[in-house]
Design an enzyme around this catalytic site. Structure first.
Site, short mmCIF file in Angstrom:
data_model
loop_
_atom_site.label_atom_id
_atom_site.label_comp_id
_atom_site.label_asym_id
_atom_site.label_seq_id
_atom_site.Cartn_x
_atom_site.Cartn_y
_atom_site.Cartn_z
N CYS A 182 0.82 -1.21 0.00
CA CYS A 182 0.00 0.00 0.00
C CYS A 182 0.85 1.26 0.00
CB CYS A 182 -0.93 -0.01 1.21
SG CYS A 182 -1.88 1.51 1.35
N CYS A 203 -1.49 1.62 -3.10
CA CYS A 203 -2.52 2.65 -2.89
C CYS A 203 -1.98 4.07 -2.85
CB CYS A 203 -3.24 2.42 -1.56
SG CYS A 203 -3.44 0.72 -1.08
N LYS A 248 -0.11 5.29 -6.06
CA LYS A 248 -1.14 5.26 -7.11
C LYS A 248 -2.06 6.47 -7.01
CE LYS A 248 -4.83 3.94 -6.08
NZ LYS A 248 -5.26 2.56 -5.91
N TYR A 259 -9.02 -3.82 -10.79
CA TYR A 259 -8.71 -2.54 -10.13
C TYR A 259 -7.49 -1.85 -10.76
CZ TYR A 259 -11.37 -3.51 -5.73
OH TYR A 259 -12.32 -3.73 -4.78
N GLU A 263 -7.31 1.53 -13.02
CA GLU A 263 -6.74 2.73 -12.40
C GLU A 263 -5.57 3.27 -13.23
OE1 GLU A 263 -7.95 1.97 -7.74
OE2 GLU A 263 -5.92 1.44 -8.34
N HIS A 281 -27.58 20.12 -0.13
CA HIS A 281 -27.79 20.62 -1.48
C HIS A 281 -26.91 21.83 -1.76
CE1 HIS A 281 -30.03 21.16 -5.17
NE2 HIS A 281 -30.17 22.44 -4.88
N GLU A 316 -26.36 13.86 -2.49
CA GLU A 316 -27.76 13.95 -2.07
C GLU A 316 -28.66 12.97 -2.82
OE1 GLU A 316 -30.02 17.60 -3.19
OE2 GLU A 316 -28.22 18.19 -4.28
P1 NDP Z 1 -7.74 -8.27 -10.20
O1 NDP Z 1 -7.84 -9.67 -9.75
O2 NDP Z 1 -8.66 -7.25 -9.67
O3 NDP Z 1 -7.87 -8.22 -11.78
C1 NDP Z 1 -7.09 -9.02 -12.61
C2 NDP Z 1 -7.52 -8.79 -14.03
O4 NDP Z 1 -6.65 -9.46 -14.92
C3 NDP Z 1 -8.92 -9.34 -14.30
O5 NDP Z 1 -9.54 -8.47 -15.20
C4 NDP Z 1 -8.63 -10.69 -14.94
O6 NDP Z 1 -9.62 -11.12 -15.82
C5 NDP Z 1 -7.37 -10.39 -15.72
N1 NDP Z 1 -6.52 -11.56 -15.92
C6 NDP Z 1 -6.13 -12.46 -14.99
N2 NDP Z 1 -5.32 -13.37 -15.54
C7 NDP Z 1 -5.18 -13.04 -16.83
C8 NDP Z 1 -4.46 -13.60 -17.91
N3 NDP Z 1 -3.72 -14.69 -17.76
N4 NDP Z 1 -4.54 -12.99 -19.10
C9 NDP Z 1 -5.27 -11.89 -19.27
N5 NDP Z 1 -5.99 -11.31 -18.29
C10 NDP Z 1 -5.94 -11.88 -17.09
O7 NDP Z 1 -6.21 -7.90 -9.96
P2 NDP Z 1 -5.43 -6.53 -9.92
O8 NDP Z 1 -4.05 -6.92 -10.29
O9 NDP Z 1 -6.10 -5.47 -10.69
O10 NDP Z 1 -5.51 -6.14 -8.39
C11 NDP Z 1 -5.20 -7.08 -7.37
C12 NDP Z 1 -5.99 -6.82 -6.12
O11 NDP Z 1 -5.44 -5.71 -5.46
C13 NDP Z 1 -7.45 -6.45 -6.35
O12 NDP Z 1 -8.29 -7.55 -6.48
C14 NDP Z 1 -7.77 -5.64 -5.15
O13 NDP Z 1 -8.19 -6.49 -4.12
C15 NDP Z 1 -6.46 -4.99 -4.80
N6 NDP Z 1 -6.43 -3.57 -5.23
C16 NDP Z 1 -7.29 -2.69 -4.68
C17 NDP Z 1 -7.30 -1.37 -5.07
C18 NDP Z 1 -8.25 -0.41 -4.47
O14 NDP Z 1 -8.81 -0.70 -3.42
N7 NDP Z 1 -8.50 0.75 -5.09
C19 NDP Z 1 -6.39 -0.89 -6.09
C20 NDP Z 1 -5.53 -1.90 -6.63
C21 NDP Z 1 -5.57 -3.19 -6.20
P3 NDP Z 1 -10.94 -11.90 -15.34
O15 NDP Z 1 -11.88 -10.86 -14.84
O16 NDP Z 1 -11.42 -12.57 -16.58
O17 NDP Z 1 -10.50 -12.85 -14.29
#
Ligand code: NDP
Length: 449
Positions: free
Chosen positions: A43, A48, A51, A177, A181, A435, A440
């Site tokens: 983080c 976080c 970012k 996510y 982002e 408002h 709201e």
């Molecule tokens: P996520 O699990 O959220 O997303 C991974 C993405 O990659 C999905 O869209 C997935 O597709 C795709 N994917 C996975 N494997 C492959 C592959 N082999 N080829 C192509 N696409 C693939 O992971 P992130 O890395 O974005 O984030 C990790 C975690 O970190 C999040 O789940 C969250 O919990 C945390 N996080 C939170 C944030 C916040 O609170 N603002 C910010 C950043 C991270 P599919 O949907 O089809 O599985």
């Protein structure tokens, strides 16, 4: 002489590990914590916090444009990436220092090296062995990339924070996510962004209205989102890259960033050898008290893969320390945790999506508002805001609140209190609107759709 060197040994000085170490030490436990990277964890160091700083930077682009219709004459806006990165690094250094001070102030021994389990009471650190009555694993996660030809030419979010220059053209792979982002960040800073997602719509798991609404808004801002798309290979052409899609099309770019999920950093930790059971995806199997299959070893945060969010890791670490060292046993309730996606525009959600609520077999009342925020009536920007409430028809309890639009993360934090308390739609409506705000709408939506 004490039987063990420490009462608690924590492996991993991220959000969860640091909180547990400090609270346990506060109860008088003798605590040590090992960290192989920088104190602060994902983080603070590579997630976080940096970012969000980059996201702020990316928002200025539109702020300058939006100011014009409000009467401002803004000179030519220029962006200089090295300034942003240097200032961001300075802030991360400051936070890293604060985390270290918090540990020393709590009388926690910090060992800045990798710790690996030897047995349920022994940790090995660069050849030295230390024993502890209790061990807490809080090692977090690390970006995972699929093994395609040329993957070594790609970056992950880790490297994105340290690029020497802003890429002019970047391909972002993933629809979660991090992908969403960073697509917004790079686009806002002036790069041409193509986001590839293998599924039907970005942000799988979020409410379907949120997903499609955000995709539309991101596209309006210039992100080229290509769904049902994935990369087959990456080739290097001098300083440029050629990304080949599975359908054979190629994209020339300066960088390919993978945000395809994160894997628990449990490999080579001596966990299985010490009797700690792992789940199939490499996360540590824990019960609701964060206890692993070995009674004196617990695990918190992303390495357990429950809800991978910083505040959840912190709460899990706190509950662990209170329970084991403070004589106050409690555990974290993982239901109705609010979260935000710092996309452009941002998303804020708490509770169930419409699809998940229907999956539970409930009859629902759905309330929706889709409007142009007041700011953009004059700015001229074509950006809209979505708000949605998912209400259980029988009990009238608000099961989920969803928002896409300016300030959504700030607004959803307050809404989360009501949802967590089990407020009904009538109780939402009893709150008189502030408002004029966007928030709201959450208390003025009258008719179900
Ligand atoms: P996520 O699990 O959220 O997303 C991974 C993405 O990659 C999905 O869209 C997935 O597709 C795709 N994917 C996975 N494997 C492959 C592959 N082999 N080829 C192509 N696409 C693939 O992971 P992130 O890395 O974005 O984030 C990790 C975690 O970190 C999040 O789940 C969250 O919990 C945390 N996080 C939170 C944030 C916040 O609170 N603002 C910010 C950043 C991270 P599919 O949907 O089809 O599985």
């Amino acid at each position: 002489m004490a039987q063990f060197d420490y009462d608690l040994f924590v492996i991993g000085a991220g959000s969860g590990g640091v909180r547990a170490a400090r609270i346990a030490a506060g109860y008088g436990a003798r605590v040590a914590i090992a960290e192989e990277s920088r104190v602060g964890g994902t983080c603070v160091i590579r997630g976080c916090v940096p970012k969000k700083l980059l996201s702020y930077a990316a928002h200025f682009h539109e702020d300058f444009e939006d100011a014009r219709n409000y009467g401002w004459t803004v000179g030519e806006a220029k962006f200089y990436w090295p300034t942003l990165i240097a200032n961001k690094d300075k802030e991360i250094d400051r936070l890293n220092g604060i985390y270290k001070k918090l540990l020393s102030g709590s009388k926690v021994d910090l060992l800045e090296t990798r710790g690996v389990l030897v047995d349920p009471h022994t940790v090995e650190l660069a050849g030295k062995r230390v024993t502890a009555k209790h061990i807490l694993i809080a090692v977090g996660g690390w970006p995972e990339r699929p093994d395609i030809p040329g993957i070594e030419h790609s970056i992950t979010s880790n490297e994105a924070f340290h690029l020497p220059a802003l890429p002019r053209e970047i391909v972002v792979v993933g629809g979660g996510y991090i992908a969403v982002e960073f697509a917004g960040i790079f686009n806002g800073l002036g790069a041409k962004v193509t986001q590839l997602y293998r599924g039907e719509q970005i942000l799988r798991g979020f409410d379907d209205d949120v997903r499609s609404f955000l995709a539309t808004e991101m596209a309006k801002k210039g992100v080229d989102i290509r769904t049902k798309s994935d990369l087959a290979r990456i080739d290097k052409n001098g300083s440029r890259l050629s990304a080949t899609l599975r359908d054979g099309k190629t994209l020339a770019c300066d960088a390919v960033m993978y945000a395809t999920g994160r894997r628990a950093k449990t490999d080579g930790m001596g966990l299985v050898e010490s009797g700690v059971k792992l789940n199939a995806n490499g996360t540590i199997a824990v019960d609701e008290t964060s206890q692993t299959s070995v009674p004196n070893i617990h695990a918190v945060g992303d390495c357990t893969g429950r809800v991978n969010l910083t505040p959840v890791a912190i709460r899990e670490g706190h509950a662990y320390a209170d329970s084991i060292f403070g004589g106050k046993a409690w555990h974290v309730d993982h239901r109705n945790i609010a979260s935000a996606v710092f996309s452009h525009p941002p998303v804020g959600v708490v509770g169930l999506s419409e699809a998940d609520a229907r999956q539970e077999g409930r009859e629902l009342d759905i309330y929706k508002a889709d409007f142009k925020p007041l700011k953009h009536t004059i700015s001229g920007r074509d950006e809209r805001t979505l708000m949605k409430l998912v209400v259980d028809r029988a009990s009238q309890v608000v099961l989920g609140a969803h928002m896409v639009g300016m300030d959504a993360p700030e607004i959803i934090q307050a809404i989360a209190i009501a949802v967590k308390m089990g407020a009904t739609k009538a109780q939402f409506d009893a709150a008189i609107a502030v408002h004029p705000t966007a928030a709201e709408e959450f208390v003025t939506m009258r008719t179900p759709v």
